[in-house]
Scaffold this motif. Structure first.
Motif, PDB file in Angstrom:
ATOM      1  N   LEU B 124       0.841  -1.203   0.000  1.00 33.85           N
ATOM      2  CA  LEU B 124       0.000   0.000   0.000  1.00 33.85           C
ATOM      3  C   LEU B 124       0.874   1.251   0.000  1.00 33.85           C
ATOM      4  O   LEU B 124       1.936   1.283   0.608  1.00 33.85           O
ATOM      5  CB  LEU B 124      -0.896   0.039   1.233  1.00 33.85           C
ATOM      6  N   GLU B 125       0.387   2.264  -0.663  1.00 35.38           N
ATOM      7  CA  GLU B 125       1.084   3.550  -0.644  1.00 35.38           C
ATOM      8  C   GLU B 125       0.975   4.162   0.749  1.00 35.38           C
ATOM      9  O   GLU B 125       0.020   3.879   1.480  1.00 35.38           O
ATOM     10  CB  GLU B 125       0.429   4.489  -1.661  1.00 35.38           C
ATOM     11  N   PRO B 126       1.944   5.002   1.110  1.00 33.89           N
ATOM     12  CA  PRO B 126       1.908   5.616   2.444  1.00 33.89           C
ATOM     13  C   PRO B 126       0.546   6.228   2.775  1.00 33.89           C
ATOM     14  O   PRO B 126       0.025   6.026   3.861  1.00 33.89           O
ATOM     15  CB  PRO B 126       2.984   6.685   2.363  1.00 33.89           C
ATOM     16  N   GLU B 127      -0.032   6.965   1.826  1.00 32.99           N
ATOM     17  CA  GLU B 127      -1.283   7.656   2.133  1.00 32.99           C
ATOM     18  C   GLU B 127      -2.387   6.666   2.512  1.00 32.99           C
ATOM     19  O   GLU B 127      -3.227   6.945   3.345  1.00 32.99           O
ATOM     20  CB  GLU B 127      -1.736   8.493   0.944  1.00 32.99           C
ATOM     21  N   ALA B 128      -2.347   5.463   1.891  1.00 35.63           N
ATOM     22  CA  ALA B 128      -3.388   4.477   2.146  1.00 35.63           C
ATOM     23  C   ALA B 128      -3.182   3.782   3.491  1.00 35.63           C
ATOM     24  O   ALA B 128      -4.083   3.119   3.987  1.00 35.63           O
ATOM     25  CB  ALA B 128      -3.405   3.445   1.028  1.00 35.63           C
TER      26      ALA B 128
END
Lengths: 310, 427, 311
Positions: B124-128
Motif C-alpha cells: 500500500l502507498e503511504p497515504e493508504a
C-alpha cells in the motif's frame, strides 16, 4: 553596495599582532604588510574594476556609437568617439535586410528550445537524484561525457542524421537538435540542485499522498527553482547565440534564419560597411542584453546557491 | 516477578497521567471533538474500523535487505496496542529508521508482514496506510507557509473543501499552539517552532499510526526536554498509536510505554523502560540503557570464584545462575557500587585507583581502574570524598550483580529488585 | 458512498495505480533524455568514427571504406600540423587567460562585496554582458574595433600614443592574438561566474580558523581558498578547454581563418573540408582527432586534479 560585512576587516589588527609576536619584523614583512593593507588592496581592486569595465564595455559601446553615425562619418577626420549627430540610416539598412524575421526566428527557436531542454532535463535530473537503479552511475558518467563533447565535433554526422530524419531546413529540427545537445549539461547542473534538497521532503510528500510527479510538481520544483533559472538563462544565451548548428541545419532556408546567421550573411553582403555591420551587431545583441540585465541577479544568485560542486 | 514490575510501571504511568490533569480540560475536550469531526470528514460518516483485538500495529518477521550483503532489519516482530507509545532505540545504523520507514510505506520489507488495524499494508502507498510521520529535520516544505504545510496532506488525499481544510488546520494549530505562526514560512521559524508545525502536519490527518523519527535531536537541550513532555502529552491526548525512534536513551526511558532496543537490525529486548533497565535481556541492552552505562567484567567461571583480570567470589545467589556457564560477564550498575576509603579484606571489595571524579550535582561519578586492569565507574551520593589517584576499595554487592553468558551475551541472572537498596534510580 | 458508477471508479483507480507504478520506475523519467542522447550524441559520435574510415562525400553517391587513408593524409599534410599548432596556441592561451582573469575578477568582486566597495556590481554585469553577446557578433564587434586604419577605434587610441596603425587582422601573428583577445573578452565571464559561485561556498569558518592561526591574506588564499576551489576550478578548466578547442563562430566571423591559415583552428578546417569541399569523410577524420584531444585533455585534468570522488 552597503557594507555587508564590516567585521571582515575588524580582524586584521589581531592578525598582524599575532605575526609580530611570532616573528621578528623584517623589512620584507613590513613591505608585505603595506601591500596587503586594506587601503592598498582597496585601491588595487578599484583600479581593476575600472580596467575591467572599460575592457568589457568599451567594444559594445563603440559598436553602438559606430552604428549611430551619419553615412561616411566613420571614415572622416577628425576621429570621434561619439557621433556628431545621431543617424538611424544604418538601422534602416538592417531592417530592410530582414532583421525582423531573424529576430522572430531566434525568439521562437530560443523559447521552444529552452522550454524543451527544461522539459527533458528536469525529470531526468530528478531521476538521477532520486532513484537508485543499476547503472545509475554509469549512465551519469555517459551524460557527463557527452557534456564534454562539443557539438562542433559531431557536426558532420549530425548533418547526415538530420538529413535522414528529414529535419534539414526545419525549425523543429533545429529545436530538437538544441534539446539533444544541451540536455546533458542541463541535467548535470540541475542534479546538483536536486541533491541539495533533503530526501525527507520527498518522504513527507509521499506520506501526504503525492505520487512522484506530484512530489516534483508541488514540493521539489520550488526548492530547485534557482537551478531552473540558471539552466534556463544559460540555455537562453547559448540558444540565442548559437551559430554553427543553425547554419548547418537551416542551410540556405533564409526565411528560417536566426539572428546569428542573418547578421553573418548581412556582413558578407555589406563587406566593409562598418556602420551597417555595427548596426546589425547592435540589433543582434540588444534583446539578450536587455533580458539579461533584468535576470542576471537571479542567474548569479542561483549559481551561488546551487551546488555547482563539480 | 514480572507482574510486580508491570504493576510498578503502571503506577508511574498513572502518575504521569495525573500530572497531565493539570492541563485545562477545555483544551483536551476540544481536541477530542476535533478528532471526532475529522474522522467523520475523512471517512464519509463511517466510524473508522479498529482492530477487534486492540492491536493497532503489528510487525511479523520483518526483514529488510539491501542487495545481498547488507541486512538492515532482520526478523523483527513487535506489536503495539491501540494508543501505545513504543520507543525504538538503538545506536545509529541499527535499522530503527528503516523499520519506521517500512511502517510508513516509504520502503517495502524484503519479507515479513506489517499490519495496521489488523490489515496487512504491504504494497500500500503511504497515504493508504493512514500513517503520519515527523522527521528529524522536520522536512517542512520550504516554500509553503505553516498553514499550507499542515493542510497539504489533506488537500492531496481528501476531497475536503477549502473551508474544511482551513478549519482542520486551525484546530491542529491550536492544539500545538502555533496559530500565530500559520502564515510564516519555515525559514523564519526556530527549530522548536518548525518541530511544532511538523507535528501539526502529522496530527491534522488523524493517523492510525504516528511515526516519529528522532524528532528532537536537532533541538537544544532545554527545548528537547520541554518538547519531550509535550509530545508525550499530545500522544496521550490524541490516544494515537505511536512509534518513536531515537538514539537517545533518556528519551527511550522517559517517553515510551515500552521500549524496543535494536542492534544490528535485530530486536534485543521489548519491555517497559524500567524492565530494560533492571532486567536487560542481554549485554547489549545492559550497556545501552542507563547512564553512565553498566560496568561489565568478563570472567571465567572457576569453582569458588570468577577469575579474570580480577577475582570475585562465587557466592549466592550467583552460584546457581552461573552453574554450567564457563565464560560469564559480571554486570554492575554504577549506582550499585560503593566506594570504600580503602580496600578491606572482603572479597567482594576490589582494590582500585581513582582516575577521575566527576561531580554532577547531587551525585558524583568516580572513574577508577581496578588493580587487575579494567576500569569501572561508580556513582556515589554527594561529593565523592575521594580524589584522583586515591587508592580505594570498590564494593560490588553480590545481590546487585547481573550475570551474562559471555558467549551468547544473554542475561542469566538479575538481582532481585525487591531488595533494591540502590540510592539512585536510573538516569 | 452512493457512487454513480463504481466500475468507472475502479478502472480509474486501476489506471492511477498503473500510472503510479510507471512513475516509480526511472525509465519514464529518463526516456526522452535517452532517446535524444542516442540520436543526437551517441549515434553521431559512433558515426563520426565510422565515417572517418570512408571517403563519404556530399557530391558523389558512392561511399567506400578507405581504411586509415584519411588519417594518413592528415598526418602527412603539413598544413594539418600547422592548424593543430594554431588550435593548441589558441586553446592554451584562452584557458590561461580566461581562468586567470576570471579568478582575479571573481576574487576582486568577492572582496568588493565583503568590503562594501562601490562598483562590484557594475563590474560583474559588464563582464557578463560580454558573455551573452552571440559569438558571430563578437567576431564582428572586434572586426569593427580592429579596423586597420586610423578609423578603427583601437588603432585610433594607439595612434594617440604614437603607435600604428597596426594590421590586427592581416598580420598572421597579430590576427591570432586578436582572436585570442576577442575570445577572452567573451569567455572570461564564464570562468568568473563559476569561480565566484565557488568562492561563495567556501565555509566562512575556514577563514576564521586561518586567521586565528595567524595566516595573512596570501596564506589564506593559498591554503584555504585554492584548495576549496579545486573542484570548481577543475570543472571550469575542463569546460573552458573544450570550449576553446572547439571555437568556431567567433573566428569564423572575425578572420574566417585568415590571413592565409594563420587563425585556422581545427573546427574551422573541419567545417570547410566537410561542407565547403563536401568531403564528409575527411571532415570526420579531423573531428575524430578533435574528439580524442578533448577526451585526452579531460582525462589529464581528471588525473591532475584528482577530483573523481567529488563529481
Amino acid at each position: 553596495m552597503t557594507n555587508n560585512e564590516p567585521q571582515s576587516d575588524g580582524g586584521t589588527p589581531v592578525e598582524t599582532d599575532t605575526i609580530r609576536q611570532e616573528q621578528p619584523t623584517s623589512r620584507l614583512r613590513r613591505l608585505a604588510e603595506t601591500i596587503t593593507a586594506p587601503a592598498t588592496v582597496d585601491a588595487a581592486v578599484y583600479v581593476l574594476y575600472a580596467v575591467a569595465v572599460v575592457f568589457f564595455v568599451f567594444p559594445a559601446l563603440w559598436v553602438v556609437s559606430a552604428s549611430l553615425r551619419p553615412e561616411g562619418e566613420l571614415f572622416s577626420y577628425p576621429f570621434r568617439l561619439l557621433p556628431s549627430e545621431i543617424s538611424l540610416t544604418a538601422y534602416q539598412q538592417v531592417i530592410d535586410a530582414g532583421v525582423a524575421t531573424w529576430l522572430v526566428n531566434s525568439t521562437l527557436v530560443t523559447i521552444l528550445g529552452v522550454g524543451g531542454i527544461l522539459l527533458v532535463s528536469v525529470p531526468a535530473a530528478y531521476a538521477f537524484s532520486r532513484f537508485e537503479f543499476r547503472g545509475r552511475r554509469g549512465l551519469l558518467g555517459i551524460v557527463l561525457l557527452f557534456q564534454m563533447i562539443s557539438p562542433v565535433i559531431i557536426i558532420v554526422p549530425l548533418y547526415t542524421v538530420m538529413s535522414t530524419l528529414g529535419l534539414l531546413r526545419t525549425r523543429a529540427g533545429l529545436v530538437l537538435l538544441y534539446v539533444g545537445i544541451q540536455t546533458p549539461f542541463s541535467i548535470w547542473l540541475l542534479k546538483g540542485y536536486f541533491d541539495t534538497v533533503p530526501m525527507e521532503l520527498d518522504y513527507a510528500a509521499r506520506i501526504d499522498g503525492c505520487n512522484r510527479l506530484q512530489t516534483l510538481r508541488y514540493v521539489l520544483l520550488r526548492p530547485v527553482a534557482p537551478g531552473i533559472a540558471v539552466v534556463g538563462i544559460f540555455n537562453t544565451v547559448l540558444t540565442w547565440s548559437e551559430f554553427v548548428l543553425a547554419f548547418t541545419v537551416l542551410r540556405s532556408e533564409s526565411r528560417l534564419h536566426t539572428i546569428s546567421i542573418g547578421v553573418y550573411k548581412f556582413q558578407g553582403q555589406y563587406g566593409n560597411d562598418w556602420r551597417a555591420i555595427a548596426a546589425a551587431s547592435v540589433i543582434g545583441m540588444l534583446p539578450l542584453v536587455l533580458v539579461f540585465l533584468g535576470l542576471q541577479r537571479y542567474f548569479v544568485k542561483g549559481l551561488v546557491e546551487g551546488s555547482l560542486k563539480g | 516477578m514480572t507482574d510486580e514490575h508491570t504493576h510498578d510501571f503502571r503506577h508511574t504511568h498513572e502518575h504521569r497521567r495525573d500530572s497531565h490533569g493539570d492541563t485545562p480540560p477545555t483544551r483536551s475536550s476540544g481536541v477530542a471533538t476535533v478528532a471526532a469531526s475529522r474522522r467523520v470528514a475523512t471517512d464519509g460518516g463511517q466510524p473508522r474500523r479498529r482492530s477487534e483485538t486492540g492491536v493497532a500495529l503489528e510487525l511479523t518477521d520483518v526483514t529488510k535487505t539491501y542487495g545481498e550483503a547488507a541486512t538492515a532489519v532482520e526478523n523483527l516482530s513487535v506489536s503495539l496496542r491501540e494508543g501505545e507509545l513504543l520507543v525504538l532505540v538503538g545506536p545509529s545504523g541499527c535499522g530503527k529508521s528503516t523499520t519506521l520507514r517500512m511502517i510508513a510505506g516509504l520502503e517495502e520489507p524484503t519479507s515479513g508482514d506489517i499490519r495496521i488495524d489488523g490489515e496487512s499494508v504491504l504494497g500500500l502507498e503511504p497515504e493508504a496506510r493512514n500513517t503520519a510521520m515527523v522527521f528529524q529535520n522536520y522536512a517542512l516544505y520550504p516554500h509553503m507557509t505553516a498553514r499550507q504545510n499542515i493542510g497539504f496532506g489533506l488537500r492531496m488525499t481528501t476531497s475536503l473543501s477549502d473551508e474544511e481544510v482551513a478549519a482542520e488546520v486551525e484546530s491542529a494549530a491550536e492544539t500545538l499552539d502555533v496559530t500565530e505562526l500559520l502564515d510564516a514560512t519555515p525559514d523564519s521559524m526556530s527549530g522548536g517552532q518548525q518541530q511544532r508545525v511538523a507535528l501539526g502536519r502529522a496530527i491534522v490527518r488523524d493517523p492510525s499510526v504516528f511515526l516519529l523519527d528522532e524528532p528532537l535531536s536537532n533541538l537544544d537541550a532545554t527545548l528537547r526536554a520541554r518538547m519531550r513532555t509535550e509530545i508525550q502529552q499530545l500522544q496521550r491526548e490524541l490516544g494515537v498509536t505511536t512509534v518513536y525512534v531515537t538514539h537517545d536513551q533518556t528519551e527511550a526511558m522517559t517517553m515510551g510505554d515500552r521500549v524496543a532496543v535494536l542492534s544490528d537490525g535485530e530486536i534485543q529486548q521489548v519491555a517497559p523502560p524500567m524492565n530494560c533497565y533492571h532486567e536487560p535481556a542481554n549485554l547489549f541492552v545492559a550497556q545501552f540503557v542507563g547512564e553512565p552505562s553498566m560496568n561489565t567484567l568478563a570472567m571465567r567461571n572457576g569453582r569458588d570464584s570468577f577469575t579474570g583480570p580480577v577475582d570475585y567470589p562465587v557466592v549466592d545467589p550467583l552460584a546457581d545462575a552461573a552453574h554450567g556457564v564457563d565464560r560469564v560477564t559480571i554486570g554492575v550498575r554504577p549506582e550499585d557500587i560503593s566506594v570504600e576509603p580503602e580496600a578491606d579484606d572482603a572479597e567482594t571489595t576490589l582494590p582500585a585507583r581513582v582516575d577521575v571524579t566527576e561531580p554532577v550535582g547531587e551525585r558524583s561519578f568516580v572513574h577508577a581502574t581496578l588493580d587487575g586492569g579494567p576500569s569501572v565507574t561508580a556513582a556515589v551520593e554527594g561529593s565523592a570524598g575521594v580524589r584522583e589517584r586515591d587508592q580505594v576499595g570498590l564494593r560490588l554487592p553480590p545481590d546487585r550483580l547481573h550475570l551474562f553468558d559471555t558467549d551468547s551475551g544473554e542475561a542469566i541472572h538479575h538481582p532481585d529488585r525487591e531488595s533494591a537498596t540502590a540510592a539512585f534510580g536510573p538516569v | 458512498m452512493t457512487t454513480p458508477d463504481s466500475t468507472t471508479d475502479r478502472s480509474f483507480a486501476r489506471l492511477r495505480a498503473v500510472g503510479r507504478r510507471l512513475l516509480d520506475h526511472p525509465l519514464p523519467w529518463l526516456a526522452p533524455t535517452l532517446v535524444l542522447l542516442a540520436v543526437f550524441q551517441l549515434y553521431p559520435m559512433v558515426e563520426a568514427v565510422l565515417m572517418s574510415f570512408t571517403n563519404e562525400s556530399l557530391v558523389s553517391p558512392d561511399t567506400e571504406f578507405v581504411g586509415i587513408e584519411q588519417y594518413a593524409r592528415l598526418a602527412t599534410d603539413p598544413q594539418f600540423w600547422e592548424m593543430l599548432r594554431v588550435t593548441a596556441i589558441y586553446a592554451f592561451s584562452s584557458v590561461v587567460l580566461h581562468v586567470l582573469l576570471g579568478l582575479v575578477l571573481a576574487l576582486a568582486i568577492d572582496y568588493g562585496v565583503r568590503r562594501g566597495l562601490r562598483g562590484h556590481l557594475t563590474t560583474r554585469v559588464s563582464v557578463l554582458l560580454a558573455w551573452i553577446v552571440p559569438g558571430i557578433i563578437i567576431g564582428l564587434v572586434w572586426k569593427v574595433m580592429l579596423v586597420e586604419s586610423q578609423f578603427g577605434a583601437i588603432n585610433y587610441l594607439l595612434g594617440l600614443v604614437g603607435v600604428g596603425p597596426v594590421p590586427f587582422r592581416s598580420d598572421p601573428t597579430l590576427a591570432l592574438i586578436s582572436t585570442i583577445v576577442a575570445g577572452t573578452w567573451r569567455g572570461t565571464a564564464f570562468s568568473m561566474i563559476m569561480i565566484y559561485g565557488g568562492l561563495q561556498r567556501v565555509p566562512q569558518r575556514l577563514y576564521e580558523a586561518a586567521r586565528v592561526d595567524g595566516a595573512g591574506r596570501w596564506n589564506r588564499f593559498r591554503h584555504v581558498t585554492l584548495p576549496q576551489l579545486k573542484s570548481v576550478l577543475f570543472v571550469t578548466i575542463v569546460l573552458v578547454t573544450i570550449y576553446a578547442l572547439n571555437t568556431f563562430d567567433l573566428i569564423f566571423a572575425l578572420t574566417g581563418g585568415g590571413p592565409g591559415r594563420s587563425t585556422q583552428v581545427l573546427a574551422l578546417f573541419m567545417y570547410q573540408e566537410a561542407f565547403q569541399d563536401n568531403a564528409l569523410g575527411r571532415g570526420a577524420s579531423i573531428a575524430v582527432v578533435m574528439l580524442v584531444a578533448n577526451l585526452a585533455l579531460t582525462a589529464v585534468y581528471l588525473y591532475a586534479f584528482d577530483v573523481s570522488e567529488e563529481i
